[in-house]
Each structure stands twice: as structure tokens, then as C-alpha cells.
Design a protein around this motif. Structure first.
Motif, PDB file in Angstrom:
ATOM      1  N   ASP A  60      26.074   1.995  -9.429  1.00 11.93           N
ATOM      2  CA  ASP A  60      25.499   2.682  -8.270  1.00 11.93           C
ATOM      3  C   ASP A  60      24.764   3.946  -8.699  1.00 11.93           C
ATOM      4  O   ASP A  60      23.845   4.403  -8.008  1.00 11.93           O
ATOM      5  CB  ASP A  60      26.603   3.055  -7.263  1.00 11.93           C
ATOM      6  CG  ASP A  60      27.137   1.848  -6.513  1.00 11.93           C
ATOM      7  OD1 ASP A  60      26.439   0.808  -6.481  1.00 11.93           O
ATOM      8  OD2 ASP A  60      28.251   1.933  -5.964  1.00 11.93           O
ATOM      9  N   THR A  61      25.163   4.502  -9.824  1.00  7.47           N
ATOM     10  CA  THR A  61      24.558   5.753 -10.283  1.00  7.47           C
ATOM     11  C   THR A  61      23.935   5.645 -11.670  1.00  7.47           C
ATOM     12  O   THR A  61      23.336   6.606 -12.151  1.00  7.47           O
ATOM     13  CB  THR A  61      25.612   6.879 -10.303  1.00  7.47           C
ATOM     14  OG1 THR A  61      26.724   6.477 -11.114  1.00  7.47           O
ATOM     15  CG2 THR A  61      26.098   7.180  -8.890  1.00  7.47           C
ATOM     16  N   LEU A  62      24.075   4.481 -12.314  1.00  6.14           N
ATOM     17  CA  LEU A  62      23.525   4.272 -13.649  1.00  6.14           C
ATOM     18  C   LEU A  62      22.860   2.904 -13.719  1.00  6.14           C
ATOM     19  O   LEU A  62      23.377   1.943 -13.143  1.00  6.14           O
ATOM     20  CB  LEU A  62      24.629   4.293 -14.717  1.00  6.14           C
ATOM     21  CG  LEU A  62      25.235   5.621 -15.145  1.00  6.14           C
ATOM     22  CD1 LEU A  62      26.383   5.346 -16.113  1.00  6.14           C
ATOM     23  CD2 LEU A  62      24.200   6.522 -15.800  1.00  6.14           C
ATOM     24  N   PRO A  63      21.748   2.774 -14.418  1.00  7.19           N
ATOM     25  CA  PRO A  63      21.266   1.427 -14.727  1.00  7.19           C
ATOM     26  C   PRO A  63      22.268   0.763 -15.669  1.00  7.19           C
ATOM     27  O   PRO A  63      22.901   1.429 -16.494  1.00  7.19           O
ATOM     28  CB  PRO A  63      19.915   1.675 -15.403  1.00  7.19           C
ATOM     29  CG  PRO A  63      19.989   3.071 -15.916  1.00  7.19           C
ATOM     30  CD  PRO A  63      20.887   3.822 -14.989  1.00  7.19           C
ATOM     31  N   LYS A  64      22.417  -0.537 -15.539  1.00  8.47           N
ATOM     32  CA  LYS A  64      23.460  -1.262 -16.270  1.00  8.47           C
ATOM     33  C   LYS A  64      23.481  -0.963 -17.771  1.00  8.47           C
ATOM     34  O   LYS A  64      24.559  -0.777 -18.351  1.00  8.47           O
ATOM     35  CB  LYS A  64      23.309  -2.764 -15.996  1.00  8.47           C
ATOM     36  CG  LYS A  64      24.358  -3.630 -16.641  1.00  8.47           C
ATOM     37  CD  LYS A  64      24.400  -5.038 -16.051  1.00  8.47           C
ATOM     38  CE  LYS A  64      23.076  -5.721 -16.001  1.00  8.47           C
ATOM     39  NZ  LYS A  64      23.202  -7.150 -15.602  1.00  8.47           N
ATOM     40  N   SER A  76       8.222  -0.334 -19.905  1.00  6.93           N
ATOM     41  CA  SER A  76       7.488  -1.172 -18.975  1.00  6.93           C
ATOM     42  C   SER A  76       8.171  -1.050 -17.622  1.00  6.93           C
ATOM     43  O   SER A  76       9.216  -1.667 -17.378  1.00  6.93           O
ATOM     44  CB  SER A  76       7.486  -2.630 -19.455  1.00  6.93           C
ATOM     45  OG  SER A  76       6.795  -3.464 -18.547  1.00  6.93           O
ATOM     46  N   ALA A  77       7.610  -0.226 -16.763  1.00  8.85           N
ATOM     47  CA  ALA A  77       8.232   0.063 -15.467  1.00  8.85           C
ATOM     48  C   ALA A  77       7.893  -1.042 -14.470  1.00  8.85           C
ATOM     49  O   ALA A  77       6.752  -1.510 -14.394  1.00  8.85           O
ATOM     50  CB  ALA A  77       7.756   1.407 -14.945  1.00  8.85           C
ATOM     51  N   GLU A  78       8.889  -1.462 -13.725  1.00 10.50           N
ATOM     52  CA  GLU A  78       8.720  -2.489 -12.707  1.00 10.50           C
ATOM     53  C   GLU A  78       9.070  -1.893 -11.346  1.00 10.50           C
ATOM     54  O   GLU A  78      10.174  -1.389 -11.155  1.00 10.50           O
ATOM     55  CB  GLU A  78       9.607  -3.694 -13.014  1.00 10.50           C
ATOM     56  CG  GLU A  78       9.319  -4.324 -14.373  1.00 10.50           C
ATOM     57  CD  GLU A  78      10.305  -5.410 -14.753  1.00 10.50           C
ATOM     58  OE1 GLU A  78      11.088  -5.846 -13.872  1.00 10.50           O
ATOM     59  OE2 GLU A  78      10.301  -5.824 -15.933  1.00 10.50           O
ATOM     60  N   HIS A 109      12.298  -1.543 -17.097  1.00  9.18           N
ATOM     61  CA  HIS A 109      13.288  -0.951 -16.192  1.00  9.18           C
ATOM     62  C   HIS A 109      12.812  -1.041 -14.747  1.00  9.18           C
ATOM     63  O   HIS A 109      11.619  -1.135 -14.473  1.00  9.18           O
ATOM     64  CB  HIS A 109      13.601   0.508 -16.574  1.00  9.18           C
ATOM     65  CG  HIS A 109      12.438   1.449 -16.469  1.00  9.18           C
ATOM     66  ND1 HIS A 109      11.966   1.929 -15.274  1.00  9.18           N
ATOM     67  CD2 HIS A 109      11.659   2.012 -17.433  1.00  9.18           C
ATOM     68  CE1 HIS A 109      10.958   2.751 -15.489  1.00  9.18           C
ATOM     69  NE2 HIS A 109      10.740   2.815 -16.794  1.00  9.18           N
ATOM     70  N   ALA A 110      13.779  -1.022 -13.847  1.00  7.13           N
ATOM     71  CA  ALA A 110      13.501  -1.023 -12.413  1.00  7.13           C
ATOM     72  C   ALA A 110      14.532  -0.114 -11.738  1.00  7.13           C
ATOM     73  O   ALA A 110      14.275   1.068 -11.530  1.00  7.13           O
ATOM     74  CB  ALA A 110      13.528  -2.444 -11.853  1.00  7.13           C
ATOM     75  N   TRP A 111      15.727  -0.656 -11.482  1.00 10.78           N
ATOM     76  CA  TRP A 111      16.769   0.115 -10.800  1.00 10.78           C
ATOM     77  C   TRP A 111      17.150   1.355 -11.619  1.00 10.78           C
ATOM     78  O   TRP A 111      17.565   1.248 -12.766  1.00 10.78           O
ATOM     79  CB  TRP A 111      17.997  -0.766 -10.573  1.00 10.78           C
ATOM     80  CG  TRP A 111      19.211  -0.030 -10.065  1.00 10.78           C
ATOM     81  CD1 TRP A 111      20.338   0.276 -10.757  1.00 10.78           C
ATOM     82  CD2 TRP A 111      19.398   0.513  -8.753  1.00 10.78           C
ATOM     83  NE1 TRP A 111      21.233   0.955  -9.980  1.00 10.78           N
ATOM     84  CE2 TRP A 111      20.682   1.121  -8.721  1.00 10.78           C
ATOM     85  CE3 TRP A 111      18.617   0.544  -7.598  1.00 10.78           C
ATOM     86  CZ2 TRP A 111      21.191   1.741  -7.585  1.00 10.78           C
ATOM     87  CZ3 TRP A 111      19.123   1.158  -6.461  1.00 10.78           C
ATOM     88  CH2 TRP A 111      20.393   1.752  -6.464  1.00 10.78           C
ATOM     89  N   LEU A 112      16.964   2.547 -11.027  1.00  5.25           N
ATOM     90  CA  LEU A 112      17.294   3.822 -11.668  1.00  5.25           C
ATOM     91  C   LEU A 112      16.676   3.941 -13.065  1.00  5.25           C
ATOM     92  O   LEU A 112      17.251   4.551 -13.967  1.00  5.25           O
ATOM     93  CB  LEU A 112      18.819   4.009 -11.746  1.00  5.25           C
ATOM     94  CG  LEU A 112      19.565   4.060 -10.401  1.00  5.25           C
ATOM     95  CD1 LEU A 112      21.073   4.169 -10.634  1.00  5.25           C
ATOM     96  CD2 LEU A 112      19.084   5.242  -9.556  1.00  5.25           C
TER      97      LEU A 112
END
Length: 226
Positions: A19-23, A77-79, A53-56
């Protein structure tokens, strides 16, 4: 050789940590999971790394920076939204390819832990893709692909699990759509023509996809260090 670490997934099964970190930033014995990959790549001289990366995703950039702290060069590479594995790799191809070269590049899932990288250099003449397969873990007992005399096939008497580690040529993605798409169906289509090779990965491998598996990994590593 260049490498890509896939880091755009949401990590639903690792909540609330994700919830607060990308996996890939989830810590394993105090070190972000993705850093283990970066250190192993640097140790074998693979220093040009792309991370999607995407989420956070901003937290990955803030934590890892340009890679100089690890002796590598990291580009991102931002998604805007996760493009799945196939779409994420395709978007990153301009960062992974030099001009019109069809040289293979290494891709690693950001949510697996391995004790060492597989032997890569003898395989640079691989077909469209070369996959490393592992014995089926408890959570995936039926496996993904069969392996016969170095060729990966969709069907076979015994199936192994795809490790999330592969060598891919840019031409594998010729004719694929822009936007999100899964890698699995693309690989299966090429398997039918014998274009996908493979090797069994015999090192330690763990899919760090859930809290219990993360805890089990830490116990394993602590025992090894004791």
C-alpha cells in the motif's frame, strides 16, 4: 548486454506492505528485493539496466536513483498504468536496443529472489527467447511449460514453472500491439514453431508473491547466514 527488471505490478497479495511501497522495494532482511537483482547484475558486469514502473513508481526512482550507488546505470520506463509484462517490455525496447540490433537482453521479474544469476553468455545466440524454468513450487503444482532437448513447448509429459527470467530478442515483439498485453500468449505462439529455447534453473528461487512466502524466504536466508 542490457537487462530489464520488471517492477510495475501492484502487488495485491503483498498488501498492506504494498500500500505504501512498490512490490520490488519490499525489504528482505532489511534490503529492498530489487537491490539483490541489481547487485547480482553488477557483479557479472551487466551494468545497463532498465526498470519499468507504474504503482508508486516515483519511490523506485527516489530509492535507486541513477544506479551509481550500485555501480550501474539505471534508466526508467514509466507506465501511466501497468502495461502487463509484454506491453511493458515492448515500451522499453528503445532503451534496451541499440539502433537496429536484434541482440538479446535479459529480463528478470522484480518479485522473485534468486541466489545467483543463471549462466547467460553461452546463450547469446539463443532463438527468439530463452527461458529459465524451475521445479514447480507448492503454489503452482502443474507448471507452465515442458522442456525437451532444450526446446520449450506448451505441452509435454512433465511441466516446469517459468522462473520469470528470460533472454529476449527485440524481434520477438515484431507485430505485437501497442499498449498492454501479456507475454505468455506471445511466447506460446512462438513455441509452436520451435522458436523458444530453455534451460532448467537449478539455483535457489523464490516467488515472493505473498506475505507467508516473504517470511519463509527471510527464515531461509537467516538460516543460511547463521
Amino acid at each position: 548486454m542490457k537487462a530489464m527488471i520488471l517492477a510495475a505490478g501492484r502487488g495485491e497479495r503483498l498488501r498492506p506492505l504494498t500500500d505504501t511501497l512498490p512490490k520490488p522495494l519490499v525489504p528482505v532482511l532489511g534490503k529492498p528485493l530489487i537491490v539483490y537483482h541489481i547487485e547480482k547484475l553488477a557483479a557479472v558486469g551487466i551494468v545497463d539496466i532498465v526498470i519499468n514502473h507504474a504503482w508508486l513508481g516515483h519511490k523506485l526512482v527516489e530509492t535507486l536513483g541513477d544506479g551509481s550507488a550500485f555501480g550501474v546505470k539505471i534508466r526508467y520506463s514509466a507506465e501511466a498504468c501497468a502495461l502487463e509484462t509484454g506491453g511493458g517490455i515492448k515500451q522499453a525496447l528503445p532503451l534496451l536496443c541499440d539502433d537496429d540490433s536484434d541482440a538479446p537482453f535479459l529480463v528478470l521479474n522484480g518479485d522473485v529472489f534468486i541466489d545467483a544469476l543463471p549462466q547467460i553468455m553461452p546463450l547469446v545466440e539463443a532463438a527468439l527467447a530463452h527461458l529459465w524454468l524451475v521445479p514447480n513450487p507448492e503454489q503452482h503444482p502443474h507448471g507452465d511449460f515442458a522442456l525437451s532437448e532444450g526446446i520449450v513447448r506448451e505441452q509435454g509429459e512433465h511441466k516446469y514453472t517459468f522462473s520469470g527470467i528470460g533472454l529476449y530478442r527485440p524481434s520477438l515483439f515484431n507485430g505485437t500491439p501497442d499498449g498492454a498485453f501479456a507475454l505468455g500468449p506471445l511466447l506460446r505462439a512462438k513455441m509452436a514453431d520451435g522458436h523458444i529455447t530453455g534451460t532448467r534453473f537449478n539455483g535457489f528461487w523464490c516467488d515472493v508473491g505473498t506475505i507467508p512466502r516473504l517470511q519463509a524466504l527471510e527464515l531461509t536466508l537467516e538460516s543460511a547466514l547463521a
